[in-house]
Design a protein around this motif. Structure first.
Motif, PDB file in Angstrom:
ATOM      1  N   PRO A  24     -27.132 -55.492 -19.781  1.00 45.13           N
ATOM      2  CA  PRO A  24     -28.435 -54.836 -19.609  1.00 45.13           C
ATOM      3  C   PRO A  24     -28.646 -53.658 -20.552  1.00 45.13           C
ATOM      4  O   PRO A  24     -29.778 -53.370 -20.940  1.00 45.13           O
ATOM      5  CB  PRO A  24     -28.451 -54.398 -18.147  1.00 45.13           C
ATOM      6  CG  PRO A  24     -27.090 -54.628 -17.614  1.00 45.13           C
ATOM      7  CD  PRO A  24     -26.355 -55.519 -18.558  1.00 45.13           C
ATOM      8  N   GLU A  25     -27.579 -53.010 -20.948  1.00 47.38           N
ATOM      9  CA  GLU A  25     -27.709 -51.879 -21.871  1.00 47.38           C
ATOM     10  C   GLU A  25     -28.293 -52.328 -23.213  1.00 47.38           C
ATOM     11  O   GLU A  25     -29.075 -51.603 -23.833  1.00 47.38           O
ATOM     12  CB  GLU A  25     -26.337 -51.221 -22.115  1.00 47.38           C
ATOM     13  CG  GLU A  25     -25.673 -50.672 -20.877  1.00 47.38           C
ATOM     14  CD  GLU A  25     -24.713 -51.663 -20.205  1.00 47.38           C
ATOM     15  OE1 GLU A  25     -23.784 -51.186 -19.523  1.00 47.38           O
ATOM     16  OE2 GLU A  25     -24.888 -52.889 -20.345  1.00 47.38           O
ATOM     17  N   LEU A  26     -27.929 -53.517 -23.649  1.00 49.51           N
ATOM     18  CA  LEU A  26     -28.438 -54.038 -24.916  1.00 49.51           C
ATOM     19  C   LEU A  26     -29.867 -54.533 -24.769  1.00 49.51           C
ATOM     20  O   LEU A  26     -30.684 -54.387 -25.691  1.00 49.51           O
ATOM     21  CB  LEU A  26     -27.524 -55.146 -25.442  1.00 49.51           C
ATOM     22  CG  LEU A  26     -26.087 -54.705 -25.745  1.00 49.51           C
ATOM     23  CD1 LEU A  26     -25.251 -55.886 -26.210  1.00 49.51           C
ATOM     24  CD2 LEU A  26     -26.060 -53.571 -26.758  1.00 49.51           C
ATOM     25  N   ILE A  27     -30.185 -55.093 -23.619  1.00 45.32           N
ATOM     26  CA  ILE A  27     -31.562 -55.510 -23.348  1.00 45.32           C
ATOM     27  C   ILE A  27     -32.476 -54.287 -23.346  1.00 45.32           C
ATOM     28  O   ILE A  27     -33.589 -54.322 -23.877  1.00 45.32           O
ATOM     29  CB  ILE A  27     -31.648 -56.274 -22.010  1.00 45.32           C
ATOM     30  CG1 ILE A  27     -30.882 -57.591 -22.133  1.00 45.32           C
ATOM     31  CG2 ILE A  27     -33.106 -56.504 -21.608  1.00 45.32           C
ATOM     32  CD1 ILE A  27     -30.674 -58.312 -20.828  1.00 45.32           C
ATOM     33  N   GLU A  28     -31.995 -53.193 -22.784  1.00 52.61           N
ATOM     34  CA  GLU A  28     -32.774 -51.960 -22.742  1.00 52.61           C
ATOM     35  C   GLU A  28     -33.081 -51.452 -24.154  1.00 52.61           C
ATOM     36  O   GLU A  28     -34.208 -51.029 -24.439  1.00 52.61           O
ATOM     37  CB  GLU A  28     -31.996 -50.901 -21.955  1.00 52.61           C
ATOM     38  CG  GLU A  28     -32.782 -49.674 -21.623  1.00 52.61           C
ATOM     39  CD  GLU A  28     -31.983 -48.707 -20.760  1.00 52.61           C
ATOM     40  OE1 GLU A  28     -31.912 -47.543 -21.133  1.00 52.61           O
ATOM     41  OE2 GLU A  28     -31.431 -49.160 -19.733  1.00 52.61           O
ATOM     42  N   ILE A  29     -32.109 -51.504 -25.044  1.00 51.77           N
ATOM     43  CA  ILE A  29     -32.335 -51.083 -26.431  1.00 51.77           C
ATOM     44  C   ILE A  29     -33.382 -51.993 -27.086  1.00 51.77           C
ATOM     45  O   ILE A  29     -34.319 -51.506 -27.740  1.00 51.77           O
ATOM     46  CB  ILE A  29     -31.030 -51.082 -27.242  1.00 51.77           C
ATOM     47  CG1 ILE A  29     -30.150 -49.915 -26.789  1.00 51.77           C
ATOM     48  CG2 ILE A  29     -31.307 -50.991 -28.743  1.00 51.77           C
ATOM     49  CD1 ILE A  29     -28.771 -49.884 -27.403  1.00 51.77           C
ATOM     50  N   ALA A  30     -33.240 -53.298 -26.923  1.00 46.45           N
ATOM     51  CA  ALA A  30     -34.206 -54.228 -27.524  1.00 46.45           C
ATOM     52  C   ALA A  30     -35.609 -53.975 -26.987  1.00 46.45           C
ATOM     53  O   ALA A  30     -36.569 -53.929 -27.757  1.00 46.45           O
ATOM     54  CB  ALA A  30     -33.787 -55.670 -27.235  1.00 46.45           C
ATOM     55  N   THR A  31     -35.726 -53.753 -25.698  1.00 45.19           N
ATOM     56  CA  THR A  31     -37.031 -53.507 -25.085  1.00 45.19           C
ATOM     57  C   THR A  31     -37.643 -52.210 -25.630  1.00 45.19           C
ATOM     58  O   THR A  31     -38.826 -52.169 -25.965  1.00 45.19           O
ATOM     59  CB  THR A  31     -36.890 -53.429 -23.548  1.00 45.19           C
ATOM     60  OG1 THR A  31     -36.332 -54.670 -23.088  1.00 45.19           O
ATOM     61  CG2 THR A  31     -38.230 -53.220 -22.879  1.00 45.19           C
ATOM     62  N   THR A  32     -36.828 -51.183 -25.746  1.00 49.24           N
ATOM     63  CA  THR A  32     -37.292 -49.904 -26.298  1.00 49.24           C
ATOM     64  C   THR A  32     -37.807 -50.099 -27.718  1.00 49.24           C
ATOM     65  O   THR A  32     -38.897 -49.625 -28.079  1.00 49.24           O
ATOM     66  CB  THR A  32     -36.166 -48.860 -26.279  1.00 49.24           C
ATOM     67  OG1 THR A  32     -35.804 -48.593 -24.933  1.00 49.24           O
ATOM     68  CG2 THR A  32     -36.579 -47.564 -26.972  1.00 49.24           C
ATOM     69  N   CYS A  33     -37.034 -50.791 -28.529  1.00 49.18           N
ATOM     70  CA  CYS A  33     -37.396 -50.942 -29.942  1.00 49.18           C
ATOM     71  C   CYS A  33     -38.599 -51.883 -30.132  1.00 49.18           C
ATOM     72  O   CYS A  33     -39.420 -51.649 -31.013  1.00 49.18           O
ATOM     73  CB  CYS A  33     -36.191 -51.403 -30.746  1.00 49.18           C
ATOM     74  SG  CYS A  33     -34.885 -50.127 -30.803  1.00 49.18           S
ATOM     75  N   ILE A  34     -38.716 -52.878 -29.292  1.00 49.27           N
ATOM     76  CA  ILE A  34     -39.885 -53.752 -29.352  1.00 49.27           C
ATOM     77  C   ILE A  34     -41.137 -52.961 -28.992  1.00 49.27           C
ATOM     78  O   ILE A  34     -42.177 -53.075 -29.643  1.00 49.27           O
ATOM     79  CB  ILE A  34     -39.721 -54.972 -28.423  1.00 49.27           C
ATOM     80  CG1 ILE A  34     -38.674 -55.923 -28.996  1.00 49.27           C
ATOM     81  CG2 ILE A  34     -41.058 -55.721 -28.271  1.00 49.27           C
ATOM     82  CD1 ILE A  34     -38.244 -57.001 -28.024  1.00 49.27           C
ATOM     83  N   SER A  35     -41.050 -52.147 -27.959  1.00 47.81           N
ATOM     84  CA  SER A  35     -42.221 -51.358 -27.540  1.00 47.81           C
ATOM     85  C   SER A  35     -42.649 -50.375 -28.630  1.00 47.81           C
ATOM     86  O   SER A  35     -43.825 -50.060 -28.751  1.00 47.81           O
ATOM     87  CB  SER A  35     -41.964 -50.639 -26.218  1.00 47.81           C
ATOM     88  OG  SER A  35     -41.027 -49.605 -26.378  1.00 47.81           O
ATOM     89  N   ASN A  36     -41.705 -49.913 -29.444  1.00 46.86           N
ATOM     90  CA  ASN A  36     -42.039 -49.018 -30.552  1.00 46.86           C
ATOM     91  C   ASN A  36     -42.824 -49.741 -31.643  1.00 46.86           C
ATOM     92  O   ASN A  36     -43.505 -49.093 -32.444  1.00 46.86           O
ATOM     93  CB  ASN A  36     -40.778 -48.401 -31.158  1.00 46.86           C
ATOM     94  CG  ASN A  36     -40.128 -47.393 -30.235  1.00 46.86           C
ATOM     95  OD1 ASN A  36     -40.715 -46.913 -29.292  1.00 46.86           O
ATOM     96  ND2 ASN A  36     -38.877 -47.082 -30.532  1.00 46.86           N
ATOM     97  N   LEU A  37     -42.721 -51.055 -31.712  1.00 43.13           N
ATOM     98  CA  LEU A  37     -43.437 -51.829 -32.725  1.00 43.13           C
ATOM     99  C   LEU A  37     -44.897 -52.033 -32.364  1.00 43.13           C
ATOM    100  O   LEU A  37     -45.714 -52.322 -33.229  1.00 43.13           O
ATOM    101  CB  LEU A  37     -42.774 -53.193 -32.909  1.00 43.13           C
ATOM    102  CG  LEU A  37     -41.352 -53.217 -33.452  1.00 43.13           C
ATOM    103  CD1 LEU A  37     -40.825 -54.639 -33.513  1.00 43.13           C
ATOM    104  CD2 LEU A  37     -41.274 -52.555 -34.818  1.00 43.13           C
ATOM    105  N   GLN A  38     -45.218 -51.911 -31.097  1.00 41.30           N
ATOM    106  CA  GLN A  38     -46.582 -52.226 -30.633  1.00 41.30           C
ATOM    107  C   GLN A  38     -47.500 -51.047 -30.735  1.00 41.30           C
ATOM    108  O   GLN A  38     -47.193 -49.947 -30.844  1.00 41.30           O
ATOM    109  CB  GLN A  38     -46.533 -52.759 -29.219  1.00 41.30           C
ATOM    110  CG  GLN A  38     -45.692 -54.008 -29.146  1.00 41.30           C
ATOM    111  CD  GLN A  38     -45.402 -54.460 -27.733  1.00 41.30           C
ATOM    112  OE1 GLN A  38     -45.698 -53.784 -26.766  1.00 41.30           O
ATOM    113  NE2 GLN A  38     -44.819 -55.635 -27.611  1.00 41.30           N
TER     114      GLN A  38
END
Length: 112
Positions: free
Chosen positions: A98-112
């Protein structure tokens, strides 16, 4: 799990198998106590692999650069290199920490 998030976790983490990184005992340990900055050769290899894998799933240019840079920065803020290696070892085809999913989610949201 959202397919996009899973793809991005794979791009940023599986693209650069940390087990193939220079030996942890051979890397620089001159980081401050408040920083988990990875050795330059590890950071560069992570970014290069991430960008290569992003392109394979159809993401290139500025979005790929922004995502991969964010993934590296978030990883360095949250984990020592040793911790990231341990997290990578826990990745399975049907399970991503889940820690890696959290990073991906954070970085994806920064793209939007």
């Amino acid at each position: 799990m959202n397919r996009l998030v899973r793809s991005f976790v794979i791009v940023s983490t599986l693209a650069f198998p940390l087990s193939a990184a220079p030996s942890l005992s051979q890397t620089s340990t001159s980081t401050s106590a408040q920083s988990n900055a990875y050795p330059p050769e590890v950071a560069q290899a992570f970014l290069t692999a991430c960008l290569t894998e992003a392109e394979k799933i159809g993401i290139s240019g500025e979005p790929a650069q922004a995502y991969c840079s964010c993934s590296l920065q978030e990883s360095q803020q949250r984990f020592t290199l040793e911790q990231l290696v341990e997290l990578e070892s826990r990745i399975r085809p049907d399970s991503i920490p889940p820690e890696l999913i959290e990073i991906a989610t954070t970085c994806i949201s920064n793209l939007q």
